[in-house]
Write an enzyme that holds these catalytic residues in place. Structure first.
Site, short mmCIF file in Angstrom:
data_model
loop_
_atom_site.label_atom_id
_atom_site.label_comp_id
_atom_site.label_asym_id
_atom_site.label_seq_id
_atom_site.Cartn_x
_atom_site.Cartn_y
_atom_site.Cartn_z
N GLY A 219 0.82 -1.20 0.00
CA GLY A 219 0.00 0.00 0.00
C GLY A 219 0.85 1.25 0.00
O GLY A 219 2.08 1.19 -0.11
N PHE A 220 0.18 2.38 0.15
CA PHE A 220 0.86 3.67 0.12
C PHE A 220 1.29 4.09 1.52
O PHE A 220 0.76 3.62 2.52
CB PHE A 220 -0.06 4.72 -0.50
CG PHE A 220 -0.40 4.44 -1.94
CD1 PHE A 220 0.49 4.77 -2.95
CD2 PHE A 220 -1.59 3.81 -2.29
CE1 PHE A 220 0.20 4.49 -4.27
CE2 PHE A 220 -1.90 3.53 -3.61
CZ PHE A 220 -1.00 3.87 -4.61
N ILE A 222 1.04 6.86 3.46
CA ILE A 222 0.12 7.47 4.42
C ILE A 222 -0.99 6.50 4.82
O ILE A 222 -1.53 6.58 5.92
CB ILE A 222 -0.48 8.78 3.84
CG1 ILE A 222 -1.12 9.61 4.95
CG2 ILE A 222 -1.45 8.49 2.71
CD1 ILE A 222 -0.15 10.17 5.94
N GLU A 223 -1.34 5.55 3.94
CA GLU A 223 -2.45 4.64 4.20
C GLU A 223 -2.02 3.35 4.90
O GLU A 223 -2.82 2.74 5.61
CB GLU A 223 -3.15 4.28 2.88
CG GLU A 223 -3.80 5.48 2.20
CD GLU A 223 -4.37 5.15 0.83
OE1 GLU A 223 -5.12 5.98 0.29
OE2 GLU A 223 -4.04 4.07 0.29
N ALA A 224 -0.79 2.92 4.70
CA ALA A 224 -0.32 1.66 5.30
C ALA A 224 0.97 1.84 6.08
O ALA A 224 1.13 1.25 7.15
CB ALA A 224 -0.13 0.60 4.21
N GLY A 225 1.90 2.64 5.57
CA GLY A 225 3.16 2.84 6.27
C GLY A 225 3.00 3.56 7.59
O GLY A 225 3.54 3.13 8.62
N GLU A 263 18.03 4.16 7.80
CA GLU A 263 19.07 4.31 6.79
C GLU A 263 18.50 5.27 5.76
O GLU A 263 17.56 4.93 5.04
CB GLU A 263 19.45 2.96 6.18
CG GLU A 263 20.74 3.00 5.38
CD GLU A 263 20.50 3.13 3.90
OE1 GLU A 263 20.58 4.28 3.40
OE2 GLU A 263 20.23 2.12 3.24
N CYS A 302 21.51 4.96 -2.01
CA CYS A 302 21.68 6.03 -1.01
C CYS A 302 23.13 6.49 -0.91
O CYS A 302 23.40 7.63 -0.54
CB CYS A 302 21.20 5.55 0.36
SG CYS A 302 19.43 5.19 0.41
#
EC number: 1.2.1.69
Length: 507
Positions: A219-220, A222-225, A263, A302
Site C-alpha cells: 500500500g501507500f 500514508i495509508e499503510a506505512g 538508513e 543512497c
C-alpha cells in the site's frame, strides 16, 4: 549474451500473478477495503499487475498474525532458527534466476546486477546472520562472593519494517535476516513502486517459516506505512528511505517510545587524489570504474558517489578518461545480461531526475555528457530511461547538495588535502564516501577525516556482510549488515541473583 524473457511470456523462467493480495499468516489475504492499485514495470512503462491497497485494518490483521507467531518463534532454539535462515538462503539460491527476473520487472535494474550482486548478497546475509546467531553469547558477571548478574538476549517481539524501492529484495533481507535471527516476528511494508518481488519470495519460502513470522502488507505510505509505524503493537520500526520521511518515522515511533533504525539519504563524495594518475595501470583503470559507479543501479543508491572531487593536478586528464568510460556504459533492455544501466524505478523518479538536470543547467553547471531521457525504441520506448549524466560545477550548487537519486554525478576540483576534506564534508549527509589514492597515509587520514559511516578506500559499492553500514549526520541511525544489527532487534534481560541466605540487614 543472454536476453531473459519477460515474465509470463514464452520461454520465461517465471510468471507473475495478475493480482497480488497481502501475505498475512502464511497465506494470501485480500485487502480489507477490497481496493487495488495498478503497478507498471519500469522496463516498458506498462501495467502488468494489481497490488493490494491496504489500510490500517490490514496492518492490524497482520499484527494479529505476527503476535500469534512471535512467542513460539522467539522461544525456538538458536540452532533451529539458524537452520531456518540457512534453508531460506538455500531456497533463494535455488531460484536465483526467477527472483532476478522478478526483481528486474519490478524495479528496472539490469539483470547482470541482480544476478551478480543483489541476490547473492541476499543469500549471504541470511547465512551470515545464521552464523552470528549461533555465535552470540550472553554474559555472567560475578559481583561478589554471593551475587551474580546474568545477561540474556531476548527478542523484542513484533517489529515493523518499511522497505525502499531501489533494492526491493536486498533491502528487505538486510532487515529480515537479523530480525528473524533475533527471534522476532515481522510486519513488512514494501515500497508501493516495487511491491512484487518480495511477494514472490514469500511464496517460495512459505513452507520454511511458521505462518505469521513474516507478514507483508502493501500500500501507500500514508495509508499503510504510517499506521504501521505509529502502531502501539510494534516494539520497533526499521526504515530505509528518504530523510524527510525518516524524520516522520521517528516522530511516529516516539509516540510509543519504541526504538528506530533509519538508513536515509546521502550525497556521497568520491575523492580522487593526484597520485591516482601516477601510472596508467590496473589501479588507474579501477579508479575510473570507481568514478563510473555513480551509474550503478541507475544511481538509485543512497550511497551513490554523486559528487566526484578530483585533484587539480590531474583534473583535465582524469575527467577526460572518466567521460570516455561513462560514455561506454551500455544502456538497454534490463533483461539483457550485457546491459549495464537499466530503467529508473518509477515515472515519478524519472521526472525528478530530469527536473534536477534542468536545475543544474539553470544554476550554470555544464553538462559534459548525458542530460536527457533515453528512448530505447520498440517495446522499451515507454520505459523510464535516463542517460548517465556528468555535470561540472561548484559544490554550492543544488545538484551538489541535494539527493537526486539518479545516474547523475556532479564534478569539481580540489586544491590539496585540506580542500578535499572540506568539500567532502560540506553536506548535510554522511552515509558513504570514496577515497582513491596510492598513498596509505592519505588513505587512512582521509578515511578518518570524512564524516561518513562508510568510507570505501580504493573501491566502491561493495556491501559484504560483516562490514557495518549506516550513516552520520542526516543519513540515519543504527548499523546494518553486521552482527551489531542483532542488538537492534533484541533487548537485554538482567537476572541479578543473590545466593546468600542472609538479608542485607537494612530493615
Amino acid at each position: 549474451m543472454t536476453v531473459h524473457q519477460a515474465p509470463g511470456t514464452p520461454g520465461s523462467v517465471i510468471s507473475l500473478r495478475p493480482r497480488y493480495d497481502n501475505w498475512i499468516g502464511g497465506d494470501w489475504k485480500a485487502p480489507a477495503e477490497g481496493r487495488y492499485f495498478a503497478n507498471p514495470t519500469p522496463v516498458t512503462g506498462e501495467e502488468y499487475t494489481e497490488i493490494a491497497r491496504s489500510t490500517a485494518a490490514d496492518i492490524d490483521l497482520a499484527l494479529d498474525a505476527a503476535h500469534a507467531a512471535a512467542p513460539a518463534w522467539g522461544r525456538t532454539a538458536p540452532a533451529e532458527r539458524a537452520a531456518v535462515l540457512g534453508r531460506i538462503a538455500d531456497r533463494i539460491e535455488q531460484h536465483l534466476t526467477e527472483l532476478a527476473v522478478a526483481e528486474v520487472w519490478d524495479n528496472g535494474k539490469p539483470i547482470r546486477e541482480a544476478l551478480a550482486a543483489d541476490l547473492p548478497l541476499a543469500v549471504d546475509h541470511f547465512r551470515y546472520f545464521a552464523g552470528v546467531l549461533r555465535a552470540q553469547e550472553g554474559s555472567i558477571s560475578q559481583l561478589d562472593e554471593d551475587t551474580v548478574a546474568y545477561h540474556f538476549h531476548e527478542p523484542l517481539g513484533v517489529v515493523g519494517q518499511i522497505i525502499p524501492w531501489n533494492f526491493p529484495l536486498l533491502m528487505a533481507v538486510w532487515k529480515l535476516a537479523p530480525a528473524l535471527a533475533a527471534g522476532n516476528a515481522v510486519v513488512l511494508k514494501p515500497a508501493e513502486q516495487t511491491p512484487v518481488s518480495i511477494l514472490v519470495l514469500m511464496e517460495l519460502i512459505a513452507d520454511i517459516l511458521p505462518p505469521g513470522v513474516i507478514n507483508v502488507v502493501n500500500g501507500f505510505g500514508i495509508e499503510a506505512g504510517k499506521p504501521l509505524a505509529i502502531n502501539p503493537r510494534i516494539a520497533k520500526v526499521a526504515f530505509t528511505g528518504e530523510t524527510t520521511t525518516g524524520r516522520l518515522i521517528m516522530q511516529y515511533a516516539s509516540q510509543n517510545l519504541i526504538p528506530v533504525t533509519l538508513e536515509l539519504g546521502g550525497k556521497s563524495p568520491n575523492l580522487f587524489f593526484e597520485d591516482v594518475a601516477a601510472a596508467r595501470d590496473d589501479f588507474y583503470d579501477k579508479a575510473l570504474e570507481g568514478f563510473t559507479m555513480f551509474a550503478l543501479n541507475q544511481g538509485e543508491v543512497c550511497t551513490c558517489p554523486s559528487r566526484a572531487l578530483i585533484a587539480g593536478g590531474i583534473y583535465d586528464g582524469f575527467l577526460g578518461d572518466a567521460l570516455e568510460r561513462t560514455r561506454a556504459v551500455k544502456q538497454g533492455n534490463p533483461l539483457d545480461t550485457e546491459t549495464m544501466i537499466g530503467a529508473q524505478a518509477s515515472n515519478d523518479q524519472l521526472e525528478k531526475i530530469l527536473s534536477y538536470i534542468d536545475i543544474g543547467t539553470a544554476e550554470g553547471a555544464k553538462v559534459l555528457t548525458g542530460g536527457e531521457r533515453v528512448d530505447l525504441g520498440g517495446s522499451l520506448s515507454g520505459g523510464y530511461y535516463v542517460a548517465p549524466t556528468i555535470f561540472e560545477g561548484d559544490n554550492r550548487m543544488r545538484i551538489f547538495q541535494e539527493e537526486i537519486f539518479g545516474p547523475v554525478v556532479s564534478v569539481t576540483r580540489f586544491d590539496g588535502y585540506d580542500d578535499a576534506i572540506s568539500i567532502a564534508n560540506d553536506t548535510l549527509y554522511g552515509l558513504g564516501a570514496g577515497v582513491w589514492t596510492r598513498d596509505l597515509s592519505t588513505a587512512y587520514r582521509a578515511g578518518r577525516a570524512i564524516q561518513a559511516g562508510r568510507v570505501w578506500t580504493n573501491c566502491y559499492h561493495a556491501y559484504p556482510a560483516h562490514a557495518a553500514f549506516g550513516g552520520y549526520k542526516n543519513s540515519g541511525i543504527g548499523r546494518e549488515t553486521h552482527k551489531m544489527m542483532l542488538d537492534h532487534y533484541q533487548q537485554t534481560k538482567n537476572l541479578l541473583i543473590s545466593y546468600s541466605a542472609k538479608g542485607p540487614g537494612l530493615f
